[in-house]
Design a protein around this motif. Structure first.
Motif, PDB file in Angstrom:
ATOM      1  N   LEU A 315       0.946  -0.875  -0.229  1.00 27.24           N
ATOM      2  CA  LEU A 315       0.327  -0.317  -0.233  1.00 27.24           C
ATOM      3  C   LEU A 315       0.654   1.313   0.205  1.00 27.24           C
ATOM      4  O   LEU A 315       1.410   1.185   0.818  1.00 27.24           O
ATOM      5  N   ARG A 316       0.737   2.043  -1.082  1.00 29.08           N
ATOM      6  CA  ARG A 316       1.222   3.274  -0.938  1.00 29.08           C
ATOM      7  C   ARG A 316      -0.087   4.378  -1.252  1.00 29.08           C
ATOM      8  O   ARG A 316      -0.762   4.351  -1.730  1.00 29.08           O
ATOM      9  N   ALA A 317       0.874   5.225  -0.531  1.00 26.23           N
ATOM     10  CA  ALA A 317      -0.245   7.052  -1.091  1.00 26.23           C
ATOM     11  C   ALA A 317       0.911   7.757  -2.047  1.00 26.23           C
ATOM     12  O   ALA A 317       1.764   8.284  -2.168  1.00 26.23           O
ATOM     13  N   GLU A 318       0.104   8.692  -2.738  1.00 30.46           N
ATOM     14  CA  GLU A 318       0.013   9.434  -3.670  1.00 30.46           C
ATOM     15  C   GLU A 318      -0.643  10.815  -3.644  1.00 30.46           C
ATOM     16  O   GLU A 318      -1.958  10.847  -3.154  1.00 30.46           O
ATOM     17  N   LEU A 319       0.299  11.933  -3.486  1.00 31.31           N
ATOM     18  CA  LEU A 319      -0.792  13.320  -3.738  1.00 31.31           C
ATOM     19  C   LEU A 319      -0.985  13.780  -5.466  1.00 31.31           C
ATOM     20  O   LEU A 319      -0.016  13.672  -5.975  1.00 31.31           O
ATOM     21  N   HIS A 320      -1.985  13.947  -4.929  1.00 26.97           N
ATOM     22  CA  HIS A 320      -2.302  14.229  -6.645  1.00 26.97           C
ATOM     23  C   HIS A 320      -3.182  15.924  -6.476  1.00 26.97           C
ATOM     24  O   HIS A 320      -3.621  16.469  -5.579  1.00 26.97           O
ATOM     25  N   GLY A 321      -2.772  17.259  -7.183  1.00 26.34           N
ATOM     26  CA  GLY A 321      -3.671  18.724  -7.546  1.00 26.34           C
ATOM     27  C   GLY A 321      -2.776  19.558  -8.660  1.00 26.34           C
ATOM     28  O   GLY A 321      -1.917  18.940  -9.181  1.00 26.34           O
ATOM     29  N   ALA A 322      -3.059  20.496  -8.504  1.00 32.35           N
ATOM     30  CA  ALA A 322      -2.680  21.760  -9.291  1.00 32.35           C
ATOM     31  C   ALA A 322      -1.189  21.917  -8.650  1.00 32.35           C
ATOM     32  O   ALA A 322      -1.166  22.252  -8.091  1.00 32.35           O
TER      33      ALA A 322
END
Length: 342
Positions: A315-322
């Motif tokens: 399990l990993r986390a990814e940060l998305h945005g502008a």
């Protein structure tokens, strides 16, 4: 207690094809808020003759290493003491070379595996035959500047994900492949944060500190970002133990779910990146695909949710945005792993 420190893991000086000296490189890294760099000139370790003096002057950690630059691929060897030769290795012999690095206590990483190769960049495209991926410590899944938008990096990121799905515990890092002065760079720069909870002191020798950094690379205690620092932990519903990035969760038969706690540190190196105020998405990815999505912001920098642990391998986390006029991945962590111990 976890202690995260920012590194650049792929650098060059004029001892190979870079523009600057090791002293100039170290000073630039310090100005960028980095704690350390890996010195990885092409097929040479000669700039490291000045390592101890420059570390003392700049108070920047310099990890010993080199980049094997061959016709069949570029491989980073980090944490080695002595030069490791590659010239007797054919396309089927990479495991013999990897063993030479491991024998010195170092780690190996595949550099920019899908970058355009010859004749534009001799050997940049990875062609070595890997018969056992357990020998590979990490993959440079992000390379160069503004790495998230490059097709070659997206392919490398998918390769890493495929290997994780097959059960291999390989770390994913970024490497700027730093050749030119930072003053010439206008695009975002990604850094690799390493967890040095068991670090030694920052001094001229730095033997313990170098070992801690290499161990973090080997273990996967890693978070990569172009902006804020992304972290997460996992706690099973049957235990008080909390597991962090790079660690293994031992799942017994009674556990059904786990609480995932997300934390985004917007103060980490904040003077070196720009991010408009917005609601960002944290996507939880696993061997079962996307299993959750949470929202965070500067005013609400933590979030949590529950996930099912059945058949979960990683399990990993990814940060998305502008970010810099693009909707893109801004940061990602290495996995937390799950092992069934019924």
């Amino acid at each position: 207690m976890r202690q995260w420190f920012p590194y650049e893991l792929h650098t060059h000086t004029f001892h190979s094809d870079g523009e600057h000296s090791l002293r100039e490189l170290a000073s630039s890294a310090k100005e960028l808020g980095l704690f350390g760099i890996a010195m990885t000139d092409h097929n040479t370790m000669s700039p490291l003759l000045e390592r101890e003096q420059i570390q003392s002057e700049t108070e920047l950690q310099i990890i010993r290493g080199m980049e094997w630059t061959t016709f069949f691929g570029h491989m980073l060897a980090i944490g080695i003491v002595d030069y490791v030769d590659w010239r007797d290795l054919g396309v089927k012999d990479i495991h013999r070379g990897i063993e030479r690095v491991h024998r010195q206590g170092g780690v190996v990483g595949i550099a920019h595996p899908f970058r355009v190769g010859s004749p534009l960049c001799t050997g940049c495209y990875w062609e070595y035959e890997i018969s056992d991926w357990k020998d590979v410590d990490y993959i440079e899944v992000w390379s160069y500047t503004f790495p998230s938008i490059m097709n070659s990096n997206q392919r490398a990121f998918q390769l890493w994900t495929d290997m994780l799905n097959q059960g291999y515990r390989i770390s994913g890092v970024c490497g700027r492949d730093w050749h030119v002065s930072s003053k010439k760079v206008t695009e975002p720069i990604a850094v690799t944060y390493l967890d040095l909870a068991n670090r030694g002191t920052l001094g001229p020798e730095q033997t313990d500190l170098e070992k801690a950094a290499v161990d973090a690379l080997r273990k996967g205690s890693i978070s990569v970002t172009m902006g804020p620092l992304l972290q997460f932990t996992v706690q099973l519903d049957t235990t008080d133990s909390v597991y962090g990035i790079g660690e293994e969760v031992r799942v017994d038969g009674a556990a059904n779910t786990a609480q995932v706690q997300i934390e985004v540190d917007f103060t980490a190196r904040e003077e070196h990146w720009q991010l408009a105020d917005q609601e960002l998405r944290v996507v939880l990815m696993s061997n079962k695909g996307q299993i959750a999505e949470l929202n965070v912001s500067r005013n609400a920098a933590t979030a949590s949710c529950w996930v099912e642990v059945k058949e979960l391998i990683w399990l990993r986390a990814e940060l998305h945005g502008a970010f810099h006029n693009c909707i893109t991945m801004i940061a990602f962590t290495n996995p937390i792993y799950f092992e069934d111990h019924k």
